[in-house]
Design an enzyme around this catalytic site. Structure first.
Site, PDB file in Angstrom:
ATOM      1  N   ASP A   9       0.879  -1.174   0.000  1.00 52.27           N
ATOM      2  CA  ASP A   9       0.000   0.000   0.000  1.00 52.27           C
ATOM      3  C   ASP A   9       0.916   1.224   0.000  1.00 52.27           C
ATOM      4  O   ASP A   9       1.639   1.464   0.970  1.00 52.27           O
ATOM      5  CB  ASP A   9      -0.864  -0.044   1.264  1.00 52.27           C
ATOM      6  CG  ASP A   9      -1.726   1.192   1.430  1.00 52.27           C
ATOM      7  OD1 ASP A   9      -1.533   2.194   0.711  1.00 52.27           O
ATOM      8  OD2 ASP A   9      -2.607   1.155   2.318  1.00 52.27           O
ATOM      9  N   ILE A  10       0.872   1.986  -1.071  1.00 51.80           N
ATOM     10  CA  ILE A  10       1.835   3.078  -1.264  1.00 51.80           C
ATOM     11  C   ILE A  10       1.715   4.156  -0.185  1.00 51.80           C
ATOM     12  O   ILE A  10       2.682   4.857   0.093  1.00 51.80           O
ATOM     13  CB  ILE A  10       1.705   3.655  -2.694  1.00 51.80           C
ATOM     14  CG1 ILE A  10       2.993   4.360  -3.110  1.00 51.80           C
ATOM     15  CG2 ILE A  10       0.498   4.568  -2.827  1.00 51.80           C
ATOM     16  CD1 ILE A  10       3.108   4.637  -4.602  1.00 51.80           C
ATOM     17  N   ASP A  33      -5.482   7.542  -5.724  1.00 49.07           N
ATOM     18  CA  ASP A  33      -5.618   8.984  -5.494  1.00 49.07           C
ATOM     19  C   ASP A  33      -6.429   9.245  -4.210  1.00 49.07           C
ATOM     20  O   ASP A  33      -6.006  10.020  -3.335  1.00 49.07           O
ATOM     21  CB  ASP A  33      -6.328   9.574  -6.728  1.00 49.07           C
ATOM     22  CG  ASP A  33      -6.259  11.082  -6.828  1.00 49.07           C
ATOM     23  OD1 ASP A  33      -5.603  11.706  -5.980  1.00 49.07           O
ATOM     24  OD2 ASP A  33      -6.868  11.625  -7.762  1.00 49.07           O
ATOM     25  N   SER A 116      -2.432   4.320 -14.436  1.00 53.80           N
ATOM     26  CA  SER A 116      -3.409   4.127 -15.536  1.00 53.80           C
ATOM     27  C   SER A 116      -4.019   2.725 -15.634  1.00 53.80           C
ATOM     28  O   SER A 116      -4.885   2.515 -16.485  1.00 53.80           O
ATOM     29  CB  SER A 116      -2.821   4.491 -16.909  1.00 53.80           C
ATOM     30  OG  SER A 116      -2.720   5.899 -17.060  1.00 53.80           O
ATOM     31  N   THR A 117      -3.579   1.763 -14.816  1.00 59.35           N
ATOM     32  CA  THR A 117      -4.117   0.398 -15.008  1.00 59.35           C
ATOM     33  C   THR A 117      -5.332   0.105 -14.141  1.00 59.35           C
ATOM     34  O   THR A 117      -5.842  -1.019 -14.148  1.00 59.35           O
ATOM     35  CB  THR A 117      -3.047  -0.684 -14.757  1.00 59.35           C
ATOM     36  OG1 THR A 117      -2.692  -0.679 -13.367  1.00 59.35           O
ATOM     37  CG2 THR A 117      -1.815  -0.457 -15.605  1.00 59.35           C
TER      38      THR A 117
HETATM   39  P1  ADP Z   1      -5.729   5.167 -12.713  1.00 65.05           P
HETATM   40  O1  ADP Z   1      -6.866   6.154 -12.733  1.00 65.05           O
HETATM   41  O2  ADP Z   1      -4.412   5.812 -13.109  1.00 65.05           O
HETATM   42  O3  ADP Z   1      -6.028   3.915 -13.474  1.00 65.05           O
HETATM   43  P2  ADP Z   1      -6.251   3.828 -10.114  1.00 65.05           P
HETATM   44  O4  ADP Z   1      -6.071   4.419  -8.782  1.00 65.05           O
HETATM   45  O5  ADP Z   1      -7.637   3.492 -10.532  1.00 65.05           O
HETATM   46  O6  ADP Z   1      -5.521   4.843 -11.150  1.00 65.05           O
HETATM   47  O7  ADP Z   1      -5.380   2.519 -10.236  1.00 65.05           O
HETATM   48  C1  ADP Z   1      -3.988   2.511 -10.391  1.00 65.05           C
HETATM   49  C2  ADP Z   1      -3.417   1.310  -9.642  1.00 65.05           C
HETATM   50  O8  ADP Z   1      -3.271   1.679  -8.256  1.00 65.05           O
HETATM   51  C3  ADP Z   1      -4.278   0.050  -9.648  1.00 65.05           C
HETATM   52  O9  ADP Z   1      -3.415  -1.067  -9.870  1.00 65.05           O
HETATM   53  C4  ADP Z   1      -4.846   0.011  -8.228  1.00 65.05           C
HETATM   54  O10 ADP Z   1      -5.097  -1.322  -7.798  1.00 65.05           O
HETATM   55  C5  ADP Z   1      -3.689   0.592  -7.456  1.00 65.05           C
HETATM   56  N1  ADP Z   1      -3.940   1.061  -6.084  1.00 65.05           N
HETATM   57  C6  ADP Z   1      -5.100   1.406  -5.480  1.00 65.05           C
HETATM   58  N2  ADP Z   1      -4.874   1.768  -4.199  1.00 65.05           N
HETATM   59  C7  ADP Z   1      -3.529   1.648  -3.981  1.00 65.05           C
HETATM   60  C8  ADP Z   1      -2.659   1.837  -2.857  1.00 65.05           C
HETATM   61  N3  ADP Z   1      -3.132   2.261  -1.670  1.00 65.05           N
HETATM   62  N4  ADP Z   1      -1.319   1.581  -3.015  1.00 65.05           N
HETATM   63  C9  ADP Z   1      -0.829   1.180  -4.209  1.00 65.05           C
HETATM   64  N5  ADP Z   1      -1.589   0.978  -5.301  1.00 65.05           N
HETATM   65  C10 ADP Z   1      -2.921   1.205  -5.182  1.00 65.05           C
END
Ligand code: ADP
Length: 172
Positions: A9-10, A33, A116-117
């Site tokens: 989790d970033i 985000d 973006s994924t």
């Molecule tokens: P985008 O609009 O660029 O596609 P998203 O947030 O929908 O962005 O998804 C981008 C990636 O981030 C996906 O693989 C999602 O599972 C991941 N993601 C969501 N929450 C977290 C988090 N807390 N830490 C890391 N990655 C996350």
């Protein structure tokens, strides 16, 4: 040193900068985000409101506020429309511009989510190939940035980035 790929989790990463897969308003959204804004608190949104949004593929830097990370680098990646609308070049720009800002801010460690994924629907293997190639190319000449971590939120994403890294290592 170099590029690491991890499940995590970033919002919990104690690094110099985490990258936010933002949208062009920079005013928060769902996915990573939303998680970053929730963890950083209201002051992050206040700073983002002063930035006037951000074009796809560009990047802007803010403080990290209540996050363990010092900075947040916000970049709207491309929405996937099938691949003929410059998506690959825009995704490459998101990684390259984020890394350039990290370098300018003197960051040593930078963590990226899979830009973006998620809701932007970029195909995962293609996105991973672009991310890995752009990061490895950047690290060859980076002065400040020493370590980049791709933080994958699920095992399928982790597997895609591991495949991309192995492919890049095999061809170099
Ligand atoms: P985008 O609009 O660029 O596609 P998203 O947030 O929908 O962005 O998804 C981008 C990636 O981030 C996906 O693989 C999602 O599972 C991941 N993601 C969501 N929450 C977290 C988090 N807390 N830490 C890391 N990655 C996350």
């Amino acid at each position: 040193m170099g590029l690491q790929i991890e499940l995590g989790d970033i919002t919990t990463y104690r690094v110099d900068a985490i990258v936010n897969a933002a949208n062009r308003t920079l005013l928060g959204g769902g996915g990573v985000d939303g998680a970053i804004h929730r963890a950083a608190g209201q002051k992050l949104l206040e700073e983002c409101k002063t930035l006037g949004g951000c074009e796809t593929g560009e990047a802007k830097i803010t403080g990290g506020y209540r996050l363990p990370a010092k900075y947040v680098i916000h970049t709207p990646g491309p929405i996937w429309y099938g691949g003929s609308r410059g998506e690959a070049e825009k995704l490459r720009s998101s990684y390259a511009n984020s890394l350039r800002l990290a370098e300018e801010a003197g960051c040593k460690t930078v963590a990226f989510p899979s830009i973006s994924t998620g809701v932007f629907h970029y195909p995962q293997d293609e996105a991973a190939g672009i991310a890995v190639h752009t990061i490895l190319t950047f690290l060859k000449t980076a002065k400040s940035v020493q370590r980049v971590i791709m933080v994958c939120f699920d095992r399928k994403t982790l597997a895609a980035y591991e495949r991309a890294l192995h492919a890049a290592q095999a061809s170099s």
